[in-house]
Scaffold this motif. Structure first.
Motif, PDB file in Angstrom:
ATOM      1  N   GLN A   1      23.254   3.417 -30.072  1.00  0.00           N
ATOM      2  CA  GLN A   1      21.932   3.069 -29.569  1.00  0.00           C
ATOM      3  C   GLN A   1      21.889   3.133 -28.047  1.00  0.00           C
ATOM      4  N   ASN A   2      22.959   2.748 -27.392  1.00  0.00           N
ATOM      5  CA  ASN A   2      22.985   2.767 -25.931  1.00  0.00           C
ATOM      6  C   ASN A   2      23.118   4.184 -25.372  1.00  0.00           C
ATOM      7  N   CYS A   3      23.854   5.036 -26.052  1.00  0.00           N
ATOM      8  CA  CYS A   3      24.149   6.363 -25.514  1.00  0.00           C
ATOM      9  C   CYS A   3      23.329   7.474 -26.168  1.00  0.00           C
ATOM     10  N   GLY A   4      22.597   7.174 -27.204  1.00  0.00           N
ATOM     11  CA  GLY A   4      21.915   8.209 -27.968  1.00  0.00           C
ATOM     12  C   GLY A   4      20.541   8.578 -27.458  1.00  0.00           C
ATOM     13  N   GLN A   5      20.041   7.933 -26.419  1.00  0.00           N
ATOM     14  CA  GLN A   5      18.699   8.199 -25.933  1.00  0.00           C
ATOM     15  C   GLN A   5      18.734   8.491 -24.445  1.00  0.00           C
ATOM     16  N   GLN A   6      17.817   9.345 -24.006  1.00  0.00           N
ATOM     17  CA  GLN A   6      17.704   9.622 -22.578  1.00  0.00           C
ATOM     18  C   GLN A   6      17.023   8.458 -21.864  1.00  0.00           C
ATOM     19  N   VAL A   7      15.992   7.890 -22.498  1.00  0.00           N
ATOM     20  CA  VAL A   7      15.302   6.731 -21.943  1.00  0.00           C
ATOM     21  C   VAL A   7      15.980   5.503 -22.513  1.00  0.00           C
ATOM     22  N   SER A   8      16.481   4.660 -21.647  1.00  0.00           N
ATOM     23  CA  SER A   8      17.206   3.487 -22.105  1.00  0.00           C
ATOM     24  C   SER A   8      16.231   2.370 -22.481  1.00  0.00           C
ATOM     25  N   VAL A   9      16.255   2.012 -23.741  1.00  0.00           N
ATOM     26  CA  VAL A   9      15.437   0.917 -24.255  1.00  0.00           C
ATOM     27  C   VAL A   9      16.403  -0.155 -24.731  1.00  0.00           C
ATOM     28  N   PRO A  10      16.194  -1.407 -24.344  1.00  0.00           N
ATOM     29  CA  PRO A  10      17.112  -2.462 -24.769  1.00  0.00           C
ATOM     30  C   PRO A  10      17.224  -2.538 -26.290  1.00  0.00           C
ATOM     31  N   ILE A  11      18.374  -2.948 -26.757  1.00  0.00           N
ATOM     32  CA  ILE A  11      18.644  -2.977 -28.191  1.00  0.00           C
ATOM     33  C   ILE A  11      17.696  -3.915 -28.914  1.00  0.00           C
ATOM     34  N   TYR A  12      17.397  -5.077 -28.309  1.00  0.00           N
ATOM     35  CA  TYR A  12      16.490  -6.001 -28.987  1.00  0.00           C
ATOM     36  C   TYR A  12      15.109  -5.370 -29.146  1.00  0.00           C
ATOM     37  N   MET A  13      14.720  -4.522 -28.191  1.00  0.00           N
ATOM     38  CA  MET A  13      13.422  -3.855 -28.291  1.00  0.00           C
ATOM     39  C   MET A  13      13.479  -2.765 -29.360  1.00  0.00           C
ATOM     40  N   GLN A  14      14.597  -2.076 -29.489  1.00  0.00           N
ATOM     41  CA  GLN A  14      14.756  -1.080 -30.541  1.00  0.00           C
ATOM     42  C   GLN A  14      14.653  -1.733 -31.912  1.00  0.00           C
ATOM     43  N   GLN A  15      15.228  -2.924 -32.049  1.00  0.00           N
ATOM     44  CA  GLN A  15      15.146  -3.635 -33.325  1.00  0.00           C
ATOM     45  C   GLN A  15      13.716  -4.061 -33.621  1.00  0.00           C
ATOM     46  N   ARG A  16      12.981  -4.476 -32.593  1.00  0.00           N
ATOM     47  CA  ARG A  16      11.576  -4.833 -32.794  1.00  0.00           C
ATOM     48  C   ARG A  16      10.745  -3.613 -33.172  1.00  0.00           C
ATOM     49  N   ILE A  17      11.040  -2.479 -32.545  1.00  0.00           N
ATOM     50  CA  ILE A  17      10.327  -1.249 -32.889  1.00  0.00           C
ATOM     51  C   ILE A  17      10.603  -0.880 -34.339  1.00  0.00           C
ATOM     52  N   TYR A  18      11.849  -1.038 -34.769  1.00  0.00           N
ATOM     53  CA  TYR A  18      12.192  -0.765 -36.157  1.00  0.00           C
ATOM     54  C   TYR A  18      11.405  -1.684 -37.093  1.00  0.00           C
ATOM     55  N   ARG A  19      11.334  -2.984 -36.775  1.00  0.00           N
ATOM     56  CA  ARG A  19      10.564  -3.923 -37.602  1.00  0.00           C
ATOM     57  C   ARG A  19       9.073  -3.580 -37.588  1.00  0.00           C
ATOM     58  N   TYR A  20       8.572  -3.185 -36.429  1.00  0.00           N
ATOM     59  CA  TYR A  20       7.166  -2.793 -36.297  1.00  0.00           C
ATOM     60  C   TYR A  20       6.862  -1.611 -37.222  1.00  0.00           C
ATOM     61  N   ASN A  21       7.702  -0.580 -37.159  1.00  0.00           N
ATOM     62  CA  ASN A  21       7.488   0.608 -37.991  1.00  0.00           C
ATOM     63  C   ASN A  21       7.629   0.286 -39.473  1.00  0.00           C
ATOM     64  N   ARG A  22       8.587  -0.556 -39.804  1.00  0.00           N
ATOM     65  CA  ARG A  22       8.783  -0.939 -41.203  1.00  0.00           C
ATOM     66  C   ARG A  22       7.588  -1.729 -41.725  1.00  0.00           C
ATOM     67  N   CYS A  23       7.060  -2.640 -40.901  1.00  0.00           N
ATOM     68  CA  CYS A  23       5.906  -3.446 -41.294  1.00  0.00           C
ATOM     69  C   CYS A  23       4.665  -2.567 -41.451  1.00  0.00           C
ATOM     70  N   ASN A  24       4.450  -1.658 -40.497  1.00  0.00           N
ATOM     71  CA  ASN A  24       3.307  -0.756 -40.600  1.00  0.00           C
ATOM     72  C   ASN A  24       3.427   0.145 -41.825  1.00  0.00           C
ATOM     73  N   GLY A  25       4.619   0.643 -42.103  1.00  0.00           N
ATOM     74  CA  GLY A  25       4.833   1.472 -43.286  1.00  0.00           C
ATOM     75  C   GLY A  25       4.558   0.712 -44.575  1.00  0.00           C
ATOM     76  N   TYR A  26       4.958  -0.544 -44.602  1.00  0.00           N
ATOM     77  CA  TYR A  26       4.702  -1.378 -45.776  1.00  0.00           C
ATOM     78  C   TYR A  26       3.201  -1.554 -46.001  1.00  0.00           C
TER      79      TYR A  26
END
Length: 90
Positions: free
Chosen positions: A22-47
């Motif tokens: 997660q830290n090295c896989g992106q050109q734009v550095s987004v904090p890990i806690y924010m990546q987890q929130r984005i994942y939850r956001y997408n999962r909730c919207n998909g649901y």
């Protein structure tokens, strides 16, 4: 006892590798806690899309992601940053 250690070691190694990717896989550095929130956001919207045929409202997202509305605005801002795929594209 050895089985417990192996399971414990496996979980720590898996977490360390995940954080490294997660830290090295992106050109734009987004904090890990924010990546987890984005994942939850997408999962909730998909649901909501699959169950109710609509996107979740901001209040529903705040409730299920367990954040306040200001944090949701910040989350959407980070998601906008992640959508940029190339600096050459319009």
């Amino acid at each position: 006892m050895n089985n417990v250690f192996i399971t414990y070691a496996y979980s720590w190694i898996k977490q360390a590798v995940s954080i490294y990717i997660q830290n090295c896989g992106q050109q734009v550095s987004v904090p890990i806690y924010m990546q987890q929130r984005i994942y939850r956001y997408n999962r909730c919207n998909g649901y909501y899309l699959s169950k109710y045929n609509r996107e979740a409202t901001d209040s529903e997202l705040c409730y299920y992601i367990e954040i306040n509305p200001m944090q949701l605005d910040s989350l959407k801002k980070y998601m906008g940053v992640l959508r940029v795929t190339s600096l050459d594209s319009p």
